[in-house]
Every structure is written in C-alpha cells, then in structure tokens.
Design a protein around this motif. Structure first.
Motif, PDB file in Angstrom:
ATOM      1  N   GLU A  91     -39.284  -3.637  32.836  1.00  0.00           N
ATOM      2  CA  GLU A  91     -40.600  -3.109  32.481  1.00  0.00           C
ATOM      3  C   GLU A  91     -41.741  -4.060  32.804  1.00  0.00           C
ATOM      4  O   GLU A  91     -42.845  -3.615  33.147  1.00  0.00           O
ATOM      5  N   ARG A  92     -41.483  -5.360  32.740  1.00  0.00           N
ATOM      6  CA  ARG A  92     -42.555  -6.328  32.942  1.00  0.00           C
ATOM      7  C   ARG A  92     -42.527  -6.985  34.317  1.00  0.00           C
ATOM      8  O   ARG A  92     -43.489  -7.655  34.691  1.00  0.00           O
ATOM      9  N   PHE A  93     -41.414  -6.817  35.043  1.00  0.00           N
ATOM     10  CA  PHE A  93     -41.337  -7.462  36.359  1.00  0.00           C
ATOM     11  C   PHE A  93     -40.981  -6.491  37.469  1.00  0.00           C
ATOM     12  O   PHE A  93     -41.778  -6.251  38.377  1.00  0.00           O
ATOM     13  N   LEU A  94     -39.778  -5.889  37.451  1.00  0.00           N
ATOM     14  CA  LEU A  94     -39.315  -5.126  38.605  1.00  0.00           C
ATOM     15  C   LEU A  94     -40.178  -3.904  38.898  1.00  0.00           C
ATOM     16  O   LEU A  94     -40.551  -3.654  40.054  1.00  0.00           O
ATOM     17  N   VAL A  95     -40.492  -3.108  37.877  1.00  0.00           N
ATOM     18  CA  VAL A  95     -41.300  -1.909  38.107  1.00  0.00           C
ATOM     19  C   VAL A  95     -42.736  -2.252  38.489  1.00  0.00           C
ATOM     20  O   VAL A  95     -43.263  -1.731  39.495  1.00  0.00           O
ATOM     21  N   PRO A  96     -43.434  -3.146  37.757  1.00  0.00           N
ATOM     22  CA  PRO A  96     -44.780  -3.520  38.210  1.00  0.00           C
ATOM     23  C   PRO A  96     -44.789  -4.147  39.605  1.00  0.00           C
ATOM     24  O   PRO A  96     -45.715  -3.919  40.392  1.00  0.00           O
ATOM     25  N   LEU A  97     -43.749  -4.939  39.913  1.00  0.00           N
ATOM     26  CA  LEU A  97     -43.668  -5.541  41.242  1.00  0.00           C
ATOM     27  C   LEU A  97     -43.559  -4.468  42.318  1.00  0.00           C
ATOM     28  O   LEU A  97     -44.237  -4.519  43.347  1.00  0.00           O
ATOM     29  N   ALA A  98     -42.710  -3.466  42.086  1.00  0.00           N
ATOM     30  CA  ALA A  98     -42.549  -2.392  43.068  1.00  0.00           C
ATOM     31  C   ALA A  98     -43.859  -1.643  43.285  1.00  0.00           C
ATOM     32  O   ALA A  98     -44.245  -1.340  44.423  1.00  0.00           O
ATOM     33  N   GLU A  99     -44.549  -1.332  42.195  1.00  0.00           N
ATOM     34  CA  GLU A  99     -45.803  -0.593  42.324  1.00  0.00           C
ATOM     35  C   GLU A  99     -46.873  -1.423  43.031  1.00  0.00           C
ATOM     36  O   GLU A  99     -47.671  -0.892  43.812  1.00  0.00           O
ATOM     37  N   ALA A 100     -46.877  -2.726  42.786  1.00  0.00           N
ATOM     38  CA  ALA A 100     -47.857  -3.590  43.449  1.00  0.00           C
ATOM     39  C   ALA A 100     -47.536  -3.787  44.925  1.00  0.00           C
ATOM     40  O   ALA A 100     -48.440  -3.889  45.757  1.00  0.00           O
ATOM     41  N   MET A 101     -46.238  -3.823  45.258  1.00  0.00           N
ATOM     42  CA  MET A 101     -45.846  -4.086  46.638  1.00  0.00           C
ATOM     43  C   MET A 101     -45.923  -2.866  47.543  1.00  0.00           C
ATOM     44  O   MET A 101     -46.089  -2.997  48.754  1.00  0.00           O
ATOM     45  N   GLY A 167     -38.766   7.617  37.297  1.00  0.00           N
ATOM     46  CA  GLY A 167     -40.219   7.592  37.210  1.00  0.00           C
ATOM     47  C   GLY A 167     -40.840   6.791  38.337  1.00  0.00           C
ATOM     48  O   GLY A 167     -41.868   7.190  38.908  1.00  0.00           O
ATOM     49  N   LEU A 168     -40.232   5.656  38.670  1.00  0.00           N
ATOM     50  CA  LEU A 168     -40.754   4.843  39.770  1.00  0.00           C
ATOM     51  C   LEU A 168     -40.664   5.601  41.087  1.00  0.00           C
ATOM     52  O   LEU A 168     -41.604   5.577  41.897  1.00  0.00           O
ATOM     53  N   ARG A 169     -39.551   6.290  41.316  1.00  0.00           N
ATOM     54  CA  ARG A 169     -39.394   7.091  42.539  1.00  0.00           C
ATOM     55  C   ARG A 169     -40.485   8.144  42.652  1.00  0.00           C
ATOM     56  O   ARG A 169     -41.035   8.377  43.728  1.00  0.00           O
ATOM     57  N   ARG A 170     -40.788   8.788  41.530  1.00  0.00           N
ATOM     58  CA  ARG A 170     -41.822   9.836  41.562  1.00  0.00           C
ATOM     59  C   ARG A 170     -43.185   9.267  41.913  1.00  0.00           C
ATOM     60  O   ARG A 170     -43.991   9.916  42.580  1.00  0.00           O
ATOM     61  N   ARG A 171     -43.453   8.035  41.483  1.00  0.00           N
ATOM     62  CA  ARG A 171     -44.782   7.457  41.698  1.00  0.00           C
ATOM     63  C   ARG A 171     -44.961   6.867  43.086  1.00  0.00           C
ATOM     64  O   ARG A 171     -46.029   6.977  43.672  1.00  0.00           O
ATOM     65  N   ILE A 172     -43.945   6.216  43.628  1.00  0.00           N
ATOM     66  CA  ILE A 172     -44.164   5.521  44.901  1.00  0.00           C
ATOM     67  C   ILE A 172     -43.192   5.936  45.998  1.00  0.00           C
ATOM     68  O   ILE A 172     -43.300   5.452  47.125  1.00  0.00           O
TER      69      ILE A 172
END
Length: 408
Positions: A91-101, A167-172
């Motif tokens: 929640e604090r690293f992998l998902v935010p990192l993916a969205e930022a990258m 959720g990450l797949r749906r967003r990016i």
C-alpha cells in the motif's frame, strides 16, 4: 537486432541482476534502455546507460533506500513484521510506485519502441503498460520467494492482495486485462535454480532458471586488504542496502561472536551507520560503510546475512555457506530455502545473541555436509548460464516482434 526496455524499481538489489543481462545484450548488438531512476541505474549500470526517467515523486523504497527519491519516502518502522509489513510494502510502496512510474514507462515505450520489455516483479507498471500496449514482456524475478506462494496459507491476506492488484490494473493497465504483473505469460527469468529454490507452486513452465547474473560493479573507496589475515577464516557480515536502521543490535552481537573466535575467525562488516565504532587498526573486525561484496566472497569462508536473495545467491555462487537471519518481506522464504537445501543455518534476527550467532558460525565453518551443499548449489548456479542464458531467452522472446514487416 532487437530493442529491450528494462523497467526497474529504485532498489539496488533489483537492478544489479539485470546489469549483466543488459550488458550481454548490448555486446550482442542489441539496443538496450532502462526506465527507472536515472541516478541509481547509472550508478549501477554505468554513466553511459540510456535511462528514461520515471517520476521522481515515487517512494524511494519501503525502508527509505533506493534512488534519490524525496524526503517524503515512506520509511517502514524497524519492528514491523508479518502481514503488517506486507500491507505496508504494497500500500505504501509497490502500488504508489506503479502509479507514479506508469506515465514514464509509456513515454519510454513511445520514444524507444522496444521489441520486448523486461519488468522487475516490483516494477508493476512495466508489465501492465506492456500488456496494455501489446508488447511481449518478461518478468525479472530477482527473488524466488513469489514462486513459493507464501500467501496460500493465509487466504484472507491473499484475497486482499488480489483485490489490490485488480484495482491497480483497472487504473493503469488495459481495460479488462487479467495478467498478474508478477508473472509474465511469456517468460519469467528466475535468477536462481531449483537446487536452492526448491518446489515451485507458481510460474510453471514459464520459468527460465538462469542462475545468478553477476556483473562488475563500481567499487567503494579503497578497501584495506592488507588488514585481512590469511591465517584466519574470513566471515562477511552484511544486512543489505535497505536494513541499516534495523540492524544495530544484530551487528553488535555478530561482532561479539567474531571476537569470541578471534584466533580462528576475522570478520568484515558492512556497517553503513557506523554502529560498531571499530578502530581502524582493529585486528578482528573490519567495519566500513560499504564493502566490495563480490571480491570478499571470493575469499570468504562463511557469510552472515539477512537472507536477501541477491546476497544469498552471490555467496552460494562462490560456494560460501551461510548464517541467515531474515528480517521481513521475502527473506524468511529465502532463509527457509537456504536451510532446506542444507547450505546454511538460520537464526532469529530479533533474538539471536553472540552465543547463538557464534554457534551457527561454528556449524557452517565446521560441518563438511554444509560446505558440500553450498558447493552443490554453486555448481548448479554456474551450469545455469547466468546473464548469457537470460539473454538467449530474451532474444527468442523479442525475435517475432523484431521481425515484423520483414519479407518471407
């Protein structure tokens, strides 16, 4: 010739194994570029590396490590373990990192036009963008822990993790996409072998066991080789690049274990925070902020570490048996692999004192069966092919796309 884009997180241990693969592909005439943190990639892969920058607002690492990120990086509390540590990681690293990258990865693909993407298991944006754009992609698995399906005994945690990924797949990612970004449907490069990793529960026949990929690295400031005593067994003690703040007590106890065996053992400690306060003329303990790990492992009789996958594989590549003290994340799984294959002894990071660490050292230094097991894993690693084998697999992955539009 083909073009390969390496997508990496701002974590040293996840970039290092790919440096040798990228170098091998470049030597064969292929075009190679990176998507990630320019400062970190160029420090590890060389100043001439072609790097497409991804957002520098991403977290630099779950423990504040990595490549030049801002002071707002999430720093995980040192005592955090188990499901709480996993939740923090995602929640604090992998998902935010993916969205930022993700925007930077898309820009890199548009500018570089790769025939294949190589995405680290923790650089989730690489896999999701490649799937979205229809580009073949390979997973870079710098640890074999994911293959063990460690969440299987915890179905509620596994369900939470799956929902987070959805959720990450749906967003990016691609609308309606179904891929697990940690496991390419085309190719998973595993920088280990079954002799260490043991039975595999996930990944199946997509896994290419290539063994460690070791490449020359920038050396730290001059190491005092003259201080090493060839008449004593050299023990390397390191807790990796991301655990310095959590390791003071353990390093101090390990130094006590070495000193109790000063007539037979000499220790070299990676001590980035200077917690040991060792004198420069100390004959028993050499402690420096950074040490040339690969060079030292060529001489070492044993290593004491946190069971980080890269350090474990680098030690076993050299046939060096291990005392492993896992802290968190994949480290308990890797530690279990070391103990399971017989190449080392596990101790408890949070509780082991000098006596327990010393007893484990005595075992790995004195037991022929442990040294034989370490030598067996070393032989398997060397037979697997390393960077050259990984490059062979990637060439086959990229060939159909590189040949699009050619006659006949």
């Amino acid at each position: 010739m083909s073009a390969f884009l390496f997508v990496v997180p701002p974590l040293v241990g996840h970039v290092n194994p790919l440096v040798g693969v990228a170098s091998e592909l470049a030597a064969r005439g292929h075009r190679v570029a990176w998507a990630g943190d320019p400062e970190l990639v160029r420090r590890l892969a060389g100043p001439g590396a072609a790097v497409h920058p991804c957002s520098r607002s991403h977290p630099g690492g779950p423990d504040g490590g990595g490549g030049g990120a801002s002071g707002a990086d999430p720093v995980r509390p040192p005592g955090m373990r188990g499901p709480a540590a996993l939740r923090f990681l995602w929640e604090r690293f992998l998902v935010p990192l993916a969205e930022a990258m993700a925007p930077g990865v898309r820009e890199a693909v548009g500018a570089f036009r790769p025939d294949a993407v190589v995405a680290d298991q923790q650089a989730l944006a690489g896999a999701l963008v490649a799937e979205e754009l229809g580009i073949p992609w390979a997973t870079s698995a710098t640890t074999s822990a994911e293959f063990a399906d460690a969440l299987a005994p915890m179905p509620r945690v596994a369900a939470w993790n799956d929902e987070l990924l959805s959720g990450l797949r749906r967003r990016i990612g691609r609308p309606g996409g179904t891929c697990d970004p940690r496991f390419s449907p085309y190719l998973v490069l595993a920088f280990s072998t079954p002799e260490l990793a043991g039975p595999v529960l996930r990944g199946g026949d997509r896994i290419a066991w290539v063994g460690p990929s070791l490449a020359a690295r920038p050396r730290p400031a001059a190491f005092p080789w003259e201080r090493l005593d060839p008449g004593r067994a050299l023990v390397l003690v390191t807790l990796g690049t991301a655990n310095a703040g959590a390791g003071g007590r353990f390093l101090t106890e390990a130094a006590g274990a070495v000193r109790a065996r000063a007539g037979a053992v000499q220790g070299v400690f990676a001590d980035p925070d200077g917690v040991l306060g060792v004198r420069e003329d100390d004959p028993d303990v050499v402690a420096l902020p950074y040490v040339p790990q690969l060079d030292l492992l060529e001489r070492a009789a044993a290593a004491v570490c946190h069971a980080g996958h890269n350090t474990v594989c680098e030690a076993l590549w050299h046939g060096v048996p291990l005392v492993v003290a896992p802290i968190r994340d994949d480290q308990p799984v890797v530690a279990a692999q070391v103990a399971g294959c017989g190449a080392g002894v596990r101790v408890r990071f949070g509780r082991a004192g000098a006596a327990a660490i010393g007893a484990a050292l005595d075992t790995v230094l004195g037991e022929p069966r442990i040294r034989a097991a370490a030598a067996g894993v070393s032989a398997a690693f060397r037979a697997a092919g390393g960077a050259a084998a990984a490059a062979d697999h990637l060439e086959r992955l990229a060939r159909p796309r590189a040949g699009e539009g050619e006659d006949g």
